[in-house]
Scaffold this motif. Structure first.
Motif, PDB file in Angstrom:
ATOM      1  N   ARG A   1       9.244   0.139   7.003  1.00 17.65           N
ATOM      2  CA  ARG A   1       7.889   0.229   6.476  1.00 17.65           C
ATOM      3  C   ARG A   1       7.123  -1.020   6.829  1.00 17.65           C
ATOM      4  O   ARG A   1       7.680  -2.102   6.993  1.00 17.65           O
TER       5      ARG A   1
ATOM      6  N   ALA B   1       3.825  -5.911   3.432  1.00 21.00           N
ATOM      7  CA  ALA B   1       2.695  -6.014   2.511  1.00 21.00           C
ATOM      8  C   ALA B   1       1.863  -7.234   2.863  1.00 21.00           C
ATOM      9  O   ALA B   1       2.271  -8.126   3.599  1.00 21.00           O
TER      10      ALA B   1
ATOM     11  N   PHE C   1       4.039   2.720  11.486  1.00 20.89           N
ATOM     12  CA  PHE C   1       5.486   2.541  11.364  1.00 20.89           C
ATOM     13  C   PHE C   1       6.004   1.850  12.610  1.00 20.89           C
ATOM     14  O   PHE C   1       5.599   2.168  13.723  1.00 20.89           O
TER      15      PHE C   1
ATOM     16  N   TYR D   1      -2.154   2.597  -2.872  1.00 20.38           N
ATOM     17  CA  TYR D   1      -1.891   1.636  -1.802  1.00 20.38           C
ATOM     18  C   TYR D   1      -0.946   0.538  -2.270  1.00 20.38           C
ATOM     19  O   TYR D   1      -0.141   0.019  -1.500  1.00 20.38           O
ATOM     20  N   SER D   2      -1.035   0.146  -3.556  1.00 22.23           N
ATOM     21  CA  SER D   2      -0.157  -0.914  -4.082  1.00 22.23           C
ATOM     22  C   SER D   2       1.292  -0.484  -4.067  1.00 22.23           C
ATOM     23  O   SER D   2       2.200  -1.308  -3.880  1.00 22.23           O
ATOM     24  N   ASP D   3       1.525   0.822  -4.283  1.00 21.94           N
ATOM     25  CA  ASP D   3       2.897   1.310  -4.236  1.00 21.94           C
ATOM     26  C   ASP D   3       3.526   1.117  -2.863  1.00 21.94           C
ATOM     27  O   ASP D   3       4.750   0.972  -2.749  1.00 21.94           O
ATOM     28  N   PHE D   4       2.726   1.139  -1.826  1.00 23.40           N
ATOM     29  CA  PHE D   4       3.229   0.921  -0.464  1.00 23.40           C
ATOM     30  C   PHE D   4       3.112  -0.538  -0.023  1.00 23.40           C
ATOM     31  O   PHE D   4       3.343  -0.869   1.129  1.00 23.40           O
TER      32      PHE D   4
ATOM     33  N   ILE E   1       0.378  -2.324   0.110  1.00 20.32           N
ATOM     34  CA  ILE E   1      -0.860  -2.571   0.856  1.00 20.32           C
ATOM     35  C   ILE E   1      -1.931  -3.020  -0.125  1.00 20.32           C
ATOM     36  O   ILE E   1      -2.190  -2.344  -1.129  1.00 20.32           O
TER      37      ILE E   1
END
Length: 556
Positions: free
Chosen positions: A7, A10, A21, A177-180, A182
């Motif tokens: 992934r 961040a 990716f 987005y925070s979960d990823f 970003i």
């Protein structure tokens, strides 16, 4: 083979493009690059194939040459006669510098001055320039339209506005987005550099643009023939005005001499009245004849002033050197030799007004073809190609190219019979132009025949009056000798002198009319200044004197 997919990290900063990716296998990256290159080559080949197909279709359309859309030229002119009525010599007519047959160097200088600065010729030159400009405008659609452009777009918007706010409303906000890992910035700042060229081209499959261009070219040729017509008119009017001035000056001189004779007669009548040899009625009659003769002088002077004023206009305004150009007693030679008029068919090439009518008929024919083509579908090509990047350093990177290509087939829609009416209007104008051309040809033949008859009649009249003037000259010499010898009286000598003046006045008028008749024939036959000037006017590649010089230079 198992690929490891990781992934993105961040904390992505503004200005960095997300890579999506990442792959850890080099073979996969190489395969991806080959795929992109292959797709790019196919796109380029597709674009080149489209352009080639466009050019091939356009070339085929030009080869078709609309035989069904452009009407054929009708035989609107009846068969011309083999020769002019009443002509004795039908030799080849040479229209070059025909005014030199008058053998008058003064006239030659005036012609040169008129061709250099005449206002009518300047107007005709401007009209030809307008026709040439219109032809270039009408021919423009035959070439593709290319419009380059440069664009720099700077975008600076808050993240919580626009599409980002709408994504937040459907549950795709900052928390997702925070979960990823970003983090979105507070504002989005993006600058895009674009350099592109837009192009469009209408495939002239039915020849509408081609026929419009041919019609404009024929109108330009007609305008050039109009210039030659105006040039011939200026030459003719200048010669006619010059002959009128010459005649008026001769008449003024002869009338002045006649007035002097009437003064002597009035003095002689007064001497006889004082001695009672004549009555009052005879004295008043002598004085009345003197006053009538003197009254002719102001009238001739007024006519002379008017003719000289018209000559000033022909020469381009008031000329301080007119007295140098026109001596007090110009003496043009009487042109008595016949004019070989040629055959009637020569008028179609010699007379510019006939050529102009012919070219306007051709323009009307092509216009009919263009209006008929409006009733068929039109095929157009639109596209753009250029470079686009968000980094100034990558602006000219070949990998940043983009293109857009589209074809448009547009058929005629219902327009309340406007297209059909346009065709009917063009056909009616063709009929009008054809009738005008036929009238110009017939008129030219009849004008030549009338001018030939008038010239022959003027020559016979001049011959008769010349013999009468010779007889009057001999009688006057005889009476003068008788008076000097003391055999004849003075009154008989004065009578013979007046008869001589009258015969000379009639002969001068006959010479003027003969010049007018010869001038009318030259004008009816058509003519140019020199052959080089005629070609320069038609081709625009030389610089003859006067306004024609500016006409030739206007095409550069």
């Amino acid at each position: 083979m198992k690929h490891e997919i990781v992934r993105p990290t961040a904390g992505l900063r503004v200005g960095e493009l997300p890579t999506g990716f990442a792959v850890s296998t080099p073979e996969f990256v190489s395969l991806l690059r080959r795929s992109v290159i292959s797709l790019r080559r196919k796109a380029i080949l597709k674009l080149l194939f489209s352009v080639f197909a466009c050019c091939l279709t356009s070339a085929c359309a030009l080869k078709m040459n609309l035989v069904d859309l452009v009407p054929e030229a009708d035989e609107t002119v009846a068969e011309l006669p083999d020769e002019f009525i009443g002509i004795g010599d039908a030799g080849s007519y040479q229209p070059l510098e025909w005014w030199k047959s008058f053998a008058d160097p003064v006239l030659d200088r005036i012609i040169d001055a008129a061709l250099e600065s005449n206002f009518d010729l300047a107007e005709a030159v401007a009209r030809v320039e307008q026709a040439r400009a219109r032809e270039r405008i009408v021919k423009a659609p035959a070439f593709p339209l290319l419009q380059p452009s440069l664009d720099i777009t700077d975008t600076d918007i808050p993240t919580n506005a626009g599409i980002a706010a709408q994504l937040d409303e459907v549950g795709l906000g900052a928390d997702v987005y925070s979960d990823f890992g970003i983090e979105l910035p507070d504002r989005l700042d993006l600058t895009t550099y674009t350099l592109n060229a837009e192009f469009s081209y209408e495939l002239d499959f039915w020849g509408r643009n081609r026929n419009d261009a041919l019609a404009a070219g024929a109108q330009r040729s007609a305008s050039e023939s109009d210039y030659l017509t105006a040039r011939m008119g200026v030459l003719s009017e200048t010669v006619r005005t010059y002959l009128e001035i010459v005649d008026l000056r001769r008449q003024h001189k002869l009338v002045d001499e006649n007035v002097e004779i009437f003064r002597q007669r009035e003095s002689l009548a007064g001497f006889r009245y004082d001695r009672g040899r004549i009555d009052t009625l005879a004295l008043y009659a002598a004085r009345q004849k003197l006053r009538n003769a003197e009254a002719e002088l102001p009238q001739i002077e007024a006519l002379l002033a008017d003719a000289e004023g018209r000559l000033w206009v022909m020469l381009g305004g008031y000329r301080s050197d007119l007295e140098e150009l026109l001596p007090d007693t110009p003496t043009p030679a009487t042109a008595l030799e016949p004019v070989p008029a040629g055959i009637p068919a020569d008028l179609l090439a010699q007379r510019p007004d006939v050529s102009a009518a012919r070219e306007r008929m051709e323009a009307a024919r092509y216009t009919v073809g263009a209006r008929r083509a409006d009733m068929f579908p039109s095929l157009s090509l639109y596209g753009s190609i250029g470079l686009q990047s968000t980094e100034g350093g990558e602006w000219f990177d070949p990998d940043q190219w983009f293109r857009n290509l589209s074809f448009n087939l547009l058929g005629p829609v219902f327009q309340g019979s406007r297209l059909r009416s346009n065709v009917d209007l063009a056909e009616a104008r063709l009929n009008e132009a054809a009738a005008a051309y036929g009238r110009s040809v017939v008129t030219a033949v009849k004008e030549v025949e009338a001018a030939l008859a008038r010239l022959e009649a003027s020559r016979r009249r001049h011959s008769l009056l010349a013999s009468l003037a010779d007889e009057a000259q001999a009688e006057n010499a005889l009476q003068e000798q008788r008076y000097v010898s003391g055999v004849g009286n003075y009154e008989d000598y004065l009578t013979a002198s007046q008869n001589l003046l009258g015969a000379q006045s009639g002969l001068a008028a006959a010479e003027r009319d003969l010049g007018y008749a010869r001038l009318a024939l030259h004008r009816a036959l058509g003519g140019a200044w020199t052959e080089q000037d005629r070609e320069a006017v038609r081709q625009g590649d030389a610089a003859p004197a006067g306004p024609a010089r500016f006409l030739a230079n206007s095409t550069e």
